[in-house]
Design a protein around this motif. Structure first.
Motif, PDB file in Angstrom:
ATOM      1  N   GLN A  72     -11.034 -16.543   2.599  1.00 48.55           N
ATOM      2  CA  GLN A  72     -11.572 -17.660   1.821  1.00 48.55           C
ATOM      3  C   GLN A  72     -11.697 -17.308   0.340  1.00 48.55           C
ATOM      4  OE1 GLN A  72     -11.812 -20.424   3.595  1.00 48.55           O
ATOM      5  NE2 GLN A  72     -11.288 -19.184   5.367  1.00 48.55           N
ATOM      6  N   GLU A  73     -11.852 -16.012   0.040  1.00 46.89           N
ATOM      7  CA  GLU A  73     -12.094 -15.591  -1.340  1.00 46.89           C
ATOM      8  C   GLU A  73     -10.837 -15.121  -2.070  1.00 46.89           C
ATOM      9  OE1 GLU A  73     -15.201 -12.672  -1.429  1.00 46.89           O
ATOM     10  OE2 GLU A  73     -16.628 -13.991  -0.422  1.00 46.89           O
ATOM     11  N   ILE A  74      -9.799 -14.759  -1.336  1.00 46.45           N
ATOM     12  CA  ILE A  74      -8.602 -14.189  -1.957  1.00 46.45           C
ATOM     13  C   ILE A  74      -7.395 -15.046  -1.599  1.00 46.45           C
ATOM     14  CG2 ILE A  74      -7.120 -12.151  -2.101  1.00 46.45           C
ATOM     15  CD1 ILE A  74      -9.478 -10.469  -1.188  1.00 46.45           C
ATOM     16  N   ASN A  75      -6.626 -15.453  -2.604  1.00 46.47           N
ATOM     17  CA  ASN A  75      -5.420 -16.228  -2.307  1.00 46.47           C
ATOM     18  C   ASN A  75      -4.310 -15.292  -1.827  1.00 46.47           C
ATOM     19  OD1 ASN A  75      -4.003 -15.141  -4.555  1.00 46.47           O
ATOM     20  ND2 ASN A  75      -4.806 -16.743  -5.888  1.00 46.47           N
ATOM     21  N   MET A  76      -3.242 -15.865  -1.304  1.00 43.98           N
ATOM     22  CA  MET A  76      -2.173 -15.058  -0.702  1.00 43.98           C
ATOM     23  C   MET A  76      -1.508 -14.137  -1.719  1.00 43.98           C
ATOM     24  SD  MET A  76      -0.647 -13.981   1.913  1.00 43.98           S
ATOM     25  CE  MET A  76      -1.328 -15.038   3.152  1.00 43.98           C
ATOM     26  N   SER A  77      -1.321 -14.591  -2.933  1.00 46.07           N
ATOM     27  CA  SER A  77      -0.695 -13.751  -3.947  1.00 46.07           C
ATOM     28  C   SER A  77      -1.548 -12.511  -4.236  1.00 46.07           C
ATOM     29  CB  SER A  77      -0.469 -14.553  -5.228  1.00 46.07           C
ATOM     30  OG  SER A  77       0.152 -13.741  -6.195  1.00 46.07           O
ATOM     31  N   SER A  78      -2.859 -12.698  -4.356  1.00 47.03           N
ATOM     32  CA  SER A  78      -3.764 -11.562  -4.588  1.00 47.03           C
ATOM     33  C   SER A  78      -3.796 -10.633  -3.383  1.00 47.03           C
ATOM     34  CB  SER A  78      -5.178 -12.057  -4.889  1.00 47.03           C
ATOM     35  OG  SER A  78      -5.199 -12.781  -6.083  1.00 47.03           O
ATOM     36  N   MET A  79      -3.764 -11.225  -2.187  1.00 43.84           N
ATOM     37  CA  MET A  79      -3.744 -10.421  -0.971  1.00 43.84           C
ATOM     38  C   MET A  79      -2.467  -9.578  -0.931  1.00 43.84           C
ATOM     39  SD  MET A  79      -4.863 -11.885   2.745  1.00 43.84           S
ATOM     40  CE  MET A  79      -6.236 -12.868   2.207  1.00 43.84           C
ATOM     41  N   ALA A  80      -1.339 -10.191  -1.279  1.00 42.70           N
ATOM     42  CA  ALA A  80      -0.064  -9.473  -1.307  1.00 42.70           C
ATOM     43  C   ALA A  80      -0.101  -8.354  -2.346  1.00 42.70           C
ATOM     44  CB  ALA A  80       1.077 -10.441  -1.598  1.00 42.70           C
ATOM     45  N   ASP A  81      -0.716  -8.607  -3.500  1.00 36.95           N
ATOM     46  CA  ASP A  81      -0.850  -7.568  -4.530  1.00 36.95           C
ATOM     47  C   ASP A  81      -1.674  -6.391  -4.008  1.00 36.95           C
ATOM     48  OD1 ASP A  81       0.636  -9.034  -6.367  1.00 36.95           O
ATOM     49  OD2 ASP A  81      -1.134  -9.844  -7.396  1.00 36.95           O
ATOM     50  N   THR A  82      -2.757  -6.701  -3.305  1.00 34.66           N
ATOM     51  CA  THR A  82      -3.607  -5.647  -2.737  1.00 34.66           C
ATOM     52  C   THR A  82      -2.818  -4.812  -1.733  1.00 34.66           C
ATOM     53  OG1 THR A  82      -5.604  -6.970  -3.030  1.00 34.66           O
ATOM     54  CG2 THR A  82      -5.703  -5.194  -1.401  1.00 34.66           C
ATOM     55  N   ILE A  83      -2.109  -5.479  -0.844  1.00 32.45           N
ATOM     56  CA  ILE A  83      -1.318  -4.770   0.165  1.00 32.45           C
ATOM     57  C   ILE A  83      -0.198  -3.977  -0.508  1.00 32.45           C
ATOM     58  CG2 ILE A  83       0.218  -5.065   2.151  1.00 32.45           C
ATOM     59  CD1 ILE A  83      -1.573  -7.521   2.908  1.00 32.45           C
ATOM     60  N   GLN A  84       0.428  -4.565  -1.515  1.00 33.73           N
ATOM     61  CA  GLN A  84       1.503  -3.883  -2.238  1.00 33.73           C
ATOM     62  C   GLN A  84       0.989  -2.613  -2.919  1.00 33.73           C
ATOM     63  OE1 GLN A  84       3.265  -5.978  -5.582  1.00 33.73           O
ATOM     64  NE2 GLN A  84       5.301  -5.366  -4.885  1.00 33.73           N
ATOM     65  N   SER A  85      -0.214  -2.651  -3.476  1.00 37.92           N
ATOM     66  CA  SER A  85      -0.771  -1.456  -4.123  1.00 37.92           C
ATOM     67  C   SER A  85      -1.029  -0.345  -3.107  1.00 37.92           C
ATOM     68  CB  SER A  85      -2.051  -1.795  -4.889  1.00 37.92           C
ATOM     69  OG  SER A  85      -3.121  -2.055  -4.005  1.00 37.92           O
ATOM     70  N   LEU A  86      -1.302  -0.724  -1.867  1.00 38.02           N
ATOM     71  CA  LEU A  86      -1.532   0.274  -0.819  1.00 38.02           C
ATOM     72  C   LEU A  86      -0.241   0.990  -0.424  1.00 38.02           C
ATOM     73  CD1 LEU A  86      -3.948  -1.781   1.462  1.00 38.02           C
ATOM     74  CD2 LEU A  86      -4.558   0.076  -0.106  1.00 38.02           C
ATOM     75  N   ILE A  87       0.899   0.333  -0.622  1.00 37.74           N
ATOM     76  CA  ILE A  87       2.186   0.920  -0.235  1.00 37.74           C
ATOM     77  C   ILE A  87       2.418   2.235  -0.970  1.00 37.74           C
ATOM     78  CG2 ILE A  87       4.698   0.614  -0.316  1.00 37.74           C
ATOM     79  CD1 ILE A  87       4.161  -2.401   0.226  1.00 37.74           C
ATOM     80  N   SER A  88       2.273   2.232  -2.289  1.00 38.12           N
ATOM     81  CA  SER A  88       2.493   3.473  -3.036  1.00 38.12           C
ATOM     82  C   SER A  88       1.314   4.435  -2.896  1.00 38.12           C
ATOM     83  CB  SER A  88       2.774   3.175  -4.506  1.00 38.12           C
ATOM     84  OG  SER A  88       1.707   2.463  -5.073  1.00 38.12           O
ATOM     85  N   GLU A  89       0.109   3.895  -2.853  1.00 37.42           N
ATOM     86  CA  GLU A  89      -1.081   4.744  -2.746  1.00 37.42           C
ATOM     87  C   GLU A  89      -1.074   5.582  -1.469  1.00 37.42           C
ATOM     88  OE1 GLU A  89      -5.922   4.179  -2.333  1.00 37.42           O
ATOM     89  OE2 GLU A  89      -4.738   2.534  -3.151  1.00 37.42           O
ATOM     90  N   HIS A  90      -0.607   4.997  -0.361  1.00 35.69           N
ATOM     91  CA  HIS A  90      -0.646   5.684   0.937  1.00 35.69           C
ATOM     92  C   HIS A  90       0.738   6.040   1.476  1.00 35.69           C
ATOM     93  CE1 HIS A  90      -4.961   5.129   1.416  1.00 35.69           C
ATOM     94  NE2 HIS A  90      -4.801   3.892   0.981  1.00 35.69           N
ATOM     95  N   ASN A  91       1.780   5.844   0.675  1.00 33.75           N
ATOM     96  CA  ASN A  91       3.161   6.109   1.093  1.00 33.75           C
ATOM     97  C   ASN A  91       3.493   5.368   2.398  1.00 33.75           C
ATOM     98  OD1 ASN A  91       5.704   7.263   0.599  1.00 33.75           O
ATOM     99  ND2 ASN A  91       5.300   8.885   2.088  1.00 33.75           N
ATOM    100  N   LEU A  92       3.233   4.071   2.393  1.00 35.43           N
ATOM    101  CA  LEU A  92       3.454   3.249   3.582  1.00 35.43           C
ATOM    102  C   LEU A  92       4.939   2.945   3.760  1.00 35.43           C
ATOM    103  CD1 LEU A  92       0.517   0.720   3.096  1.00 35.43           C
ATOM    104  CD2 LEU A  92       0.562   2.759   4.542  1.00 35.43           C
ATOM    105  N   VAL A  93       5.401   3.046   5.011  1.00 32.07           N
ATOM    106  CA  VAL A  93       6.808   2.773   5.315  1.00 32.07           C
ATOM    107  C   VAL A  93       6.986   1.602   6.276  1.00 32.07           C
ATOM    108  CG1 VAL A  93       7.571   5.118   4.812  1.00 32.07           C
ATOM    109  CG2 VAL A  93       6.860   4.525   7.137  1.00 32.07           C
ATOM    110  N   GLY A  94       5.893   1.036   6.763  1.00 28.12           N
ATOM    111  CA  GLY A  94       5.991  -0.098   7.669  1.00 28.12           C
ATOM    112  C   GLY A  94       4.623  -0.622   8.052  1.00 28.12           C
ATOM    113  N   PHE A  95       4.629  -1.821   8.647  1.00 24.89           N
ATOM    114  CA  PHE A  95       3.397  -2.492   9.059  1.00 24.89           C
ATOM    115  C   PHE A  95       3.373  -2.661  10.573  1.00 24.89           C
ATOM    116  CE2 PHE A  95       3.680  -5.224   4.936  1.00 24.89           C
ATOM    117  CZ  PHE A  95       3.239  -4.164   4.172  1.00 24.89           C
ATOM    118  N   VAL A  96       2.192  -2.510  11.147  1.00 27.45           N
ATOM    119  CA  VAL A  96       1.957  -2.838  12.552  1.00 27.45           C
ATOM    120  C   VAL A  96       0.945  -3.975  12.545  1.00 27.45           C
ATOM    121  CG1 VAL A  96       1.121  -2.026  14.782  1.00 27.45           C
ATOM    122  CG2 VAL A  96       2.409  -0.467  13.297  1.00 27.45           C
ATOM    123  N   VAL A  97       1.383  -5.129  13.009  1.00 27.72           N
ATOM    124  CA  VAL A  97       0.584  -6.346  12.933  1.00 27.72           C
ATOM    125  C   VAL A  97      -0.032  -6.648  14.294  1.00 27.72           C
ATOM    126  CG1 VAL A  97       0.640  -8.803  12.366  1.00 27.72           C
ATOM    127  CG2 VAL A  97       2.183  -7.223  11.188  1.00 27.72           C
ATOM    128  N   GLY A  98      -1.334  -6.800  14.316  1.00 28.11           N
ATOM    129  CA  GLY A  98      -2.028  -7.120  15.559  1.00 28.11           C
ATOM    130  C   GLY A  98      -1.869  -8.575  15.930  1.00 28.11           C
TER     131      GLY A  98
END
Length: 191
Positions: A72-98
């Motif tokens: 409710q507080e974060i729009n999709m673009s901001s959410m995508a930016d947050t997730i994108q920043s985690l990619i380099s921070e944690h060296n992410l190579v893929g997502f596991v979606v529940g």
């Protein structure tokens, strides 16, 4: 109208069935002994109010909670930016979606979220899979319950808030279930 499956989603993300995700990502990328900086996985679960996030440890054995994003507080673009920043921070190579069901591959709420996330165009080349959080290992249940108990006790939260807190923690259970299953497959040398 929602796509009927992840394959119909116009996206930069590529869906792989769990066994192919294991072969392409987990077995060949995450567990290479010559890999200098091990890749990690981001687990997430889309709840009614929150998108919970968890990351695998550097050995890809344990899921660690990261945060919950309030839809409710974060729009999709901001959410995508947050997730994108985690990619380099944690060296992410893929997502596991529940998800709550494995046939079709995702429930409608999760499918819509993935579709909206893909439309941001910020995840080119990443692959993802889905994991039914009803298929949990004993270890996944233990990690989830310990995290939930810690949060409730350390924050002094009443039990009536446990549903909200549980929603914020589901990604840990999802990712841990996937890690346990795939590590077992790796140990048994599944092909």
């Amino acid at each position: 109208m929602l796509p009927s499956s992840p394959h119909d989603t116009v996206s930069q993300l590529k869906y792989l069935k769990p066994v192919y995700f294991y072969k392409d990502i987990f077995k060949y990328i995450l567990k290479k002994s010559d890999y200098v900086k091990p890749g990690r996985l981001l687990g997430f679960n889309v709840g009614k109010e929150y998108v919970s996030l968890a990351v695998s440890d550097w050995k890809n054995l344990t899921a660690v909670p990261l945060r919950a994003l309030d839809k409710q507080e974060i729009n999709m673009s901001s959410m995508a930016d947050t997730i994108q920043s985690l990619i380099s921070e944690h060296n992410l190579v893929g997502f596991v979606v529940g998800t709550r069901c494995s046939r079709p591959p995702m429930d409608a709420r999760t499918l819509k979220f993935i579709d909206d996330l893909c439309k941001t165009g910020k995840f080119k080349g990443l692959k993802y899979t889905v994991w039914d959080y009803g298929v949990a290992s004993k270890n996944a249940e233990c990690v989830f319950n310990q995290h939930l108990k810690f949060v409730l006790e350390s924050l002094g939260q009443p039990l009536d808030t446990s549903n909200t807190i549980m929603e914020k923690c589901f990604a840990v259970s999802v990712l841990q279930g996937y890690l346990d299953c795939t590590n077992k497959m790796l140990k048994e040398d599944w092909d």
